[in-house]
Design a protein around this motif. Structure first.
Motif, PDB file in Angstrom:
ATOM      1  N   ILE A  60       0.857  -1.189   0.000  1.00 26.79           N
ATOM      2  CA  ILE A  60       0.000   0.000   0.000  1.00 26.79           C
ATOM      3  C   ILE A  60       0.892   1.237   0.000  1.00 26.79           C
ATOM      4  CG2 ILE A  60      -1.861   1.223   1.169  1.00 26.79           C
ATOM      5  CD1 ILE A  60      -2.692  -1.555   0.293  1.00 26.79           C
ATOM      6  N   TYR A  61       0.767   2.059  -1.029  1.00 20.19           N
ATOM      7  CA  TYR A  61       1.636   3.229  -1.166  1.00 20.19           C
ATOM      8  C   TYR A  61       0.934   4.535  -0.798  1.00 20.19           C
ATOM      9  CZ  TYR A  61       4.791   0.014  -3.475  1.00 20.19           C
ATOM     10  OH  TYR A  61       5.621  -1.052  -3.747  1.00 20.19           O
ATOM     11  N   ALA A  62      -0.386   4.564  -0.891  1.00 19.11           N
ATOM     12  CA  ALA A  62      -1.127   5.775  -0.522  1.00 19.11           C
ATOM     13  C   ALA A  62      -1.437   5.708   0.969  1.00 19.11           C
ATOM     14  CB  ALA A  62      -2.413   5.889  -1.339  1.00 19.11           C
ATOM     15  N   LEU A  63      -0.573   6.318   1.776  1.00 19.23           N
ATOM     16  CA  LEU A  63      -0.669   6.240   3.232  1.00 19.23           C
ATOM     17  C   LEU A  63      -0.727   7.633   3.840  1.00 19.23           C
ATOM     18  CD1 LEU A  63       2.164   3.603   3.839  1.00 19.23           C
ATOM     19  CD2 LEU A  63      -0.295   3.156   3.857  1.00 19.23           C
ATOM     20  N   SER A  64      -1.331   7.717   5.031  1.00 17.82           N
ATOM     21  CA  SER A  64      -1.289   8.955   5.809  1.00 17.82           C
ATOM     22  C   SER A  64      -0.845   8.621   7.224  1.00 17.82           C
ATOM     23  CB  SER A  64      -2.662   9.638   5.828  1.00 17.82           C
ATOM     24  OG  SER A  64      -3.547   8.964   6.711  1.00 17.82           O
ATOM     25  N   ASP A  65      -0.659   9.670   8.026  1.00 20.79           N
ATOM     26  CA  ASP A  65      -0.167   9.461   9.399  1.00 20.79           C
ATOM     27  C   ASP A  65      -1.284   9.268  10.418  1.00 20.79           C
ATOM     28  OD1 ASP A  65      -1.172  12.010   9.479  1.00 20.79           O
ATOM     29  OD2 ASP A  65       0.707  12.979  10.065  1.00 20.79           O
ATOM     30  N   GLN A  66      -2.527   9.160   9.942  1.00 21.00           N
ATOM     31  CA  GLN A  66      -3.667   8.988  10.860  1.00 21.00           C
ATOM     32  C   GLN A  66      -3.970   7.510  11.065  1.00 21.00           C
ATOM     33  OE1 GLN A  66      -5.072  11.836  12.382  1.00 21.00           O
ATOM     34  NE2 GLN A  66      -3.206  12.628  11.407  1.00 21.00           N
ATOM     35  N   LEU A  67      -3.177   6.868  11.893  1.00 24.22           N
ATOM     36  CA  LEU A  67      -3.342   5.436  12.119  1.00 24.22           C
ATOM     37  C   LEU A  67      -4.710   5.099  12.706  1.00 24.22           C
ATOM     38  CD1 LEU A  67       0.101   4.401  13.668  1.00 24.22           C
ATOM     39  CD2 LEU A  67      -0.813   3.640  11.471  1.00 24.22           C
ATOM     40  N   PRO A  68      -5.284   3.947  12.306  1.00 20.60           N
ATOM     41  CA  PRO A  68      -6.549   3.505  12.897  1.00 20.60           C
ATOM     42  C   PRO A  68      -6.376   2.856  14.262  1.00 20.60           C
ATOM     43  CG  PRO A  68      -5.833   1.934  11.261  1.00 20.60           C
ATOM     44  CD  PRO A  68      -4.850   3.070  11.209  1.00 20.60           C
ATOM     45  N   VAL A  69      -5.127   2.679  14.689  1.00 23.34           N
ATOM     46  CA  VAL A  69      -4.814   2.070  15.986  1.00 23.34           C
ATOM     47  C   VAL A  69      -3.767   2.944  16.674  1.00 23.34           C
ATOM     48  CG1 VAL A  69      -5.309  -0.272  15.188  1.00 23.34           C
ATOM     49  CG2 VAL A  69      -2.975   0.625  15.026  1.00 23.34           C
ATOM     50  N   SER A  70      -3.510   2.663  17.943  1.00 24.57           N
ATOM     51  CA  SER A  70      -2.507   3.435  18.679  1.00 24.57           C
ATOM     52  C   SER A  70      -1.093   3.008  18.301  1.00 24.57           C
ATOM     53  CB  SER A  70      -2.707   3.249  20.181  1.00 24.57           C
ATOM     54  OG  SER A  70      -2.384   1.911  20.560  1.00 24.57           O
TER      55      SER A  70
ATOM     56  N   GLY B 154       5.875  10.224  -0.530  1.00 24.17           N
ATOM     57  CA  GLY B 154       4.826   9.263  -0.199  1.00 24.17           C
ATOM     58  C   GLY B 154       5.170   8.451   1.029  1.00 24.17           C
ATOM     59  N   PHE B 155       6.432   8.074   1.162  1.00 24.62           N
ATOM     60  CA  PHE B 155       6.858   7.343   2.355  1.00 24.62           C
ATOM     61  C   PHE B 155       6.783   8.249   3.587  1.00 24.62           C
ATOM     62  CE2 PHE B 155       9.921   5.145  -0.775  1.00 24.62           C
ATOM     63  CZ  PHE B 155       8.898   4.342  -1.257  1.00 24.62           C
ATOM     64  N   ARG B 156       7.241   9.480   3.437  1.00 31.21           N
ATOM     65  CA  ARG B 156       7.245  10.430   4.554  1.00 31.21           C
ATOM     66  C   ARG B 156       5.822  10.716   5.051  1.00 31.21           C
ATOM     67  NH1 ARG B 156       9.309  14.228   1.987  1.00 31.21           N
ATOM     68  NH2 ARG B 156      11.542  13.978   2.434  1.00 31.21           N
ATOM     69  N   ALA B 157       4.845  10.611   4.166  1.00 37.33           N
ATOM     70  CA  ALA B 157       3.445  10.908   4.532  1.00 37.33           C
ATOM     71  C   ALA B 157       2.850   9.855   5.462  1.00 37.33           C
ATOM     72  CB  ALA B 157       2.598  11.007   3.270  1.00 37.33           C
ATOM     73  N   GLY B 158       3.491   8.695   5.568  1.00 37.36           N
ATOM     74  CA  GLY B 158       2.992   7.644   6.447  1.00 37.36           C
ATOM     75  C   GLY B 158       3.171   7.988   7.920  1.00 37.36           C
ATOM     76  N   ALA B 159       2.776   7.060   8.776  1.00 40.96           N
ATOM     77  CA  ALA B 159       2.831   7.288  10.227  1.00 40.96           C
ATOM     78  C   ALA B 159       4.144   6.840  10.849  1.00 40.96           C
ATOM     79  CB  ALA B 159       1.675   6.559  10.909  1.00 40.96           C
ATOM     80  N   GLY B 160       4.832   5.901  10.187  1.00 40.42           N
ATOM     81  CA  GLY B 160       6.058   5.392  10.792  1.00 40.42           C
ATOM     82  C   GLY B 160       6.776   4.421   9.883  1.00 40.42           C
ATOM     83  N   THR B 161       7.919   3.971  10.354  1.00 40.54           N
ATOM     84  CA  THR B 161       8.732   3.004   9.609  1.00 40.54           C
ATOM     85  C   THR B 161       9.316   1.989  10.575  1.00 40.54           C
ATOM     86  OG1 THR B 161       9.385   4.747   8.045  1.00 40.54           O
ATOM     87  CG2 THR B 161      10.652   2.698   7.991  1.00 40.54           C
ATOM     88  N   VAL B 162       9.262   0.728  10.180  1.00 39.92           N
ATOM     89  CA  VAL B 162       9.940  -0.336  10.920  1.00 39.92           C
ATOM     90  C   VAL B 162      11.257  -0.615  10.207  1.00 39.92           C
ATOM     91  CG1 VAL B 162       9.811  -2.703  11.787  1.00 39.92           C
ATOM     92  CG2 VAL B 162       7.712  -1.351  11.532  1.00 39.92           C
ATOM     93  N   LEU B 163      12.364  -0.485  10.933  1.00 40.85           N
ATOM     94  CA  LEU B 163      13.685  -0.787  10.388  1.00 40.85           C
ATOM     95  C   LEU B 163      14.086  -2.195  10.818  1.00 40.85           C
ATOM     96  CD1 LEU B 163      15.571   2.534  11.231  1.00 40.85           C
ATOM     97  CD2 LEU B 163      14.368   1.939   9.115  1.00 40.85           C
ATOM     98  N   PHE B 164      14.480  -3.018   9.860  1.00 42.60           N
ATOM     99  CA  PHE B 164      14.873  -4.399  10.126  1.00 42.60           C
ATOM    100  C   PHE B 164      16.392  -4.539  10.000  1.00 42.60           C
ATOM    101  CE2 PHE B 164      10.521  -4.554   8.671  1.00 42.60           C
ATOM    102  CZ  PHE B 164       9.930  -5.499   9.493  1.00 42.60           C
ATOM    103  N   PHE B 165      16.998  -5.101  11.029  1.00 48.28           N
ATOM    104  CA  PHE B 165      18.443  -5.320  11.061  1.00 48.28           C
ATOM    105  C   PHE B 165      18.730  -6.790  11.356  1.00 48.28           C
ATOM    106  CE2 PHE B 165      17.561  -1.043  12.516  1.00 48.28           C
ATOM    107  CZ  PHE B 165      18.553  -0.231  11.983  1.00 48.28           C
ATOM    108  N   GLU B 166      19.963  -7.212  11.026  1.00 44.53           N
ATOM    109  CA  GLU B 166      20.474  -8.499  11.478  1.00 44.53           C
ATOM    110  C   GLU B 166      21.746  -8.259  12.277  1.00 44.53           C
ATOM    111  OE1 GLU B 166      19.528 -11.988  11.231  1.00 44.53           O
ATOM    112  OE2 GLU B 166      17.696 -10.785  11.088  1.00 44.53           O
ATOM    113  N   ASP B 167      21.819  -8.849  13.460  1.00 42.32           N
ATOM    114  CA  ASP B 167      22.974  -8.679  14.338  1.00 42.32           C
ATOM    115  C   ASP B 167      24.092  -9.608  13.873  1.00 42.32           C
ATOM    116  OD1 ASP B 167      24.818  -8.503  16.387  1.00 42.32           O
ATOM    117  OD2 ASP B 167      23.301  -8.401  17.963  1.00 42.32           O
ATOM    118  N   GLN B 168      25.113  -9.030  13.259  1.00 39.64           N
ATOM    119  CA  GLN B 168      26.193  -9.832  12.697  1.00 39.64           C
ATOM    120  C   GLN B 168      27.050 -10.501  13.777  1.00 39.64           C
ATOM    121  OE1 GLN B 168      26.175 -10.433   9.336  1.00 39.64           O
ATOM    122  NE2 GLN B 168      24.255  -9.289   9.613  1.00 39.64           N
ATOM    123  N   ALA B 169      27.029  -9.955  14.993  1.00 42.06           N
ATOM    124  CA  ALA B 169      27.736 -10.610  16.097  1.00 42.06           C
ATOM    125  C   ALA B 169      27.113 -11.968  16.394  1.00 42.06           C
ATOM    126  CB  ALA B 169      27.718  -9.725  17.345  1.00 42.06           C
ATOM    127  N   VAL B 170      25.786 -12.037  16.315  1.00 43.62           N
ATOM    128  CA  VAL B 170      25.092 -13.306  16.517  1.00 43.62           C
ATOM    129  C   VAL B 170      25.437 -14.275  15.392  1.00 43.62           C
ATOM    130  CG1 VAL B 170      22.836 -14.429  16.645  1.00 43.62           C
ATOM    131  CG2 VAL B 170      23.198 -12.242  17.795  1.00 43.62           C
TER     132      VAL B 170
END
Length: 203
Positions: free
Chosen positions: A17-27, A91-107
């Motif tokens: 979904i690319y058409a997003l706004s920052d008014q989330l339907p949940v908290s 369009g990305f900035r217009a959203g409510a947030g971003t989840v950043l995914f990382f992998e711990d290379q030490a693990v």
């Protein structure tokens, strides 16, 4: 309704979904709980639990896409050629947030040392478990009517992300999941024939 039917429906509901706004339907807290559950219950090879996640809301979310735009502008150079990229970032900035995914290379390195027979496979398995976290969170957000789309601006933004949010040097950025209120649903999806993509033997 059976659990299998529900699972199938959620798999179909999860779309880009690319058409997003920052008014989330949940908290915001509910979004964080979705992420927490995925961290606890998404599988990983040898139970390595190598995936790391950062959730950005509000100004921090905006900051991420501002720095991404700045980095890409330098790469593209020409402002006219950059216009379509700038519109996409907006369009990305217009959203409510971003989840950043990382992998711990030490693990990952620790697993290689503990099981050297599989050393070459651990980086591959690490990427696979990260992808599973992405899918689980994306699908779970869809279940609570939160739209999302998955982006991959790493490694362009890796260094800036690490310095801005004090990310551990061993955390390697893999993907960015933008989320927000669905302002326009995804269009129809085309499917290649299943019989070209699946083989079954012994049934």
């Amino acid at each position: 309704m059976s659990d299998l039917k529900t699972l199938k429906q959620l798999a179909e509901k999860r779309r880009s979904i690319y058409a997003l706004s920052d008014q989330l339907p949940v908290s915001n807290d509910e979004v964080v709980k979705v992420v927490e559950h995925a961290i606890l219950h998404t599988p990983s090879s040898f139970n390595s639990q190598s995936t790391r996640i950062v959730v950005l809301f509000g100004d921090d979310h905006h900051k991420l896409w501002d720095m991404t735009e700045d980095a890409l502008r330098v790469i593209v150079g020409d402002e006219e050629a950059f216009k379509s990229t700038k519109d996409k970032i907006a369009g990305f900035r217009a959203g409510a947030g971003t989840v950043l995914f990382f992998e711990d290379q030490a693990v990952v390195r620790g697993m290689q040392e503990a099981a050297p027979l599989y050393a070459d496979n651990f980086p591959i398995w690490s990427t696979q478990t990260n992808a599973m976290h992405q899918y689980v969170i994306w699908t779970a957000l869809a279940s609570i009517e939160v739209g999302a789309n998955l982006q991959h601006y790493n490694p362009v933004i890796d260094q800036k992300v690490a310095s801005t949010w004090n990310i551990d040097a061993d955390w390697e950025l893999k993907a960015q999941l933008v989320f927000g209120k669905i302002e326009q649903p995804a269009g129809d999806k085309a499917f290649k024939p299943v019989d070209e993509r699946l083989k079954v033997f012994g049934a």
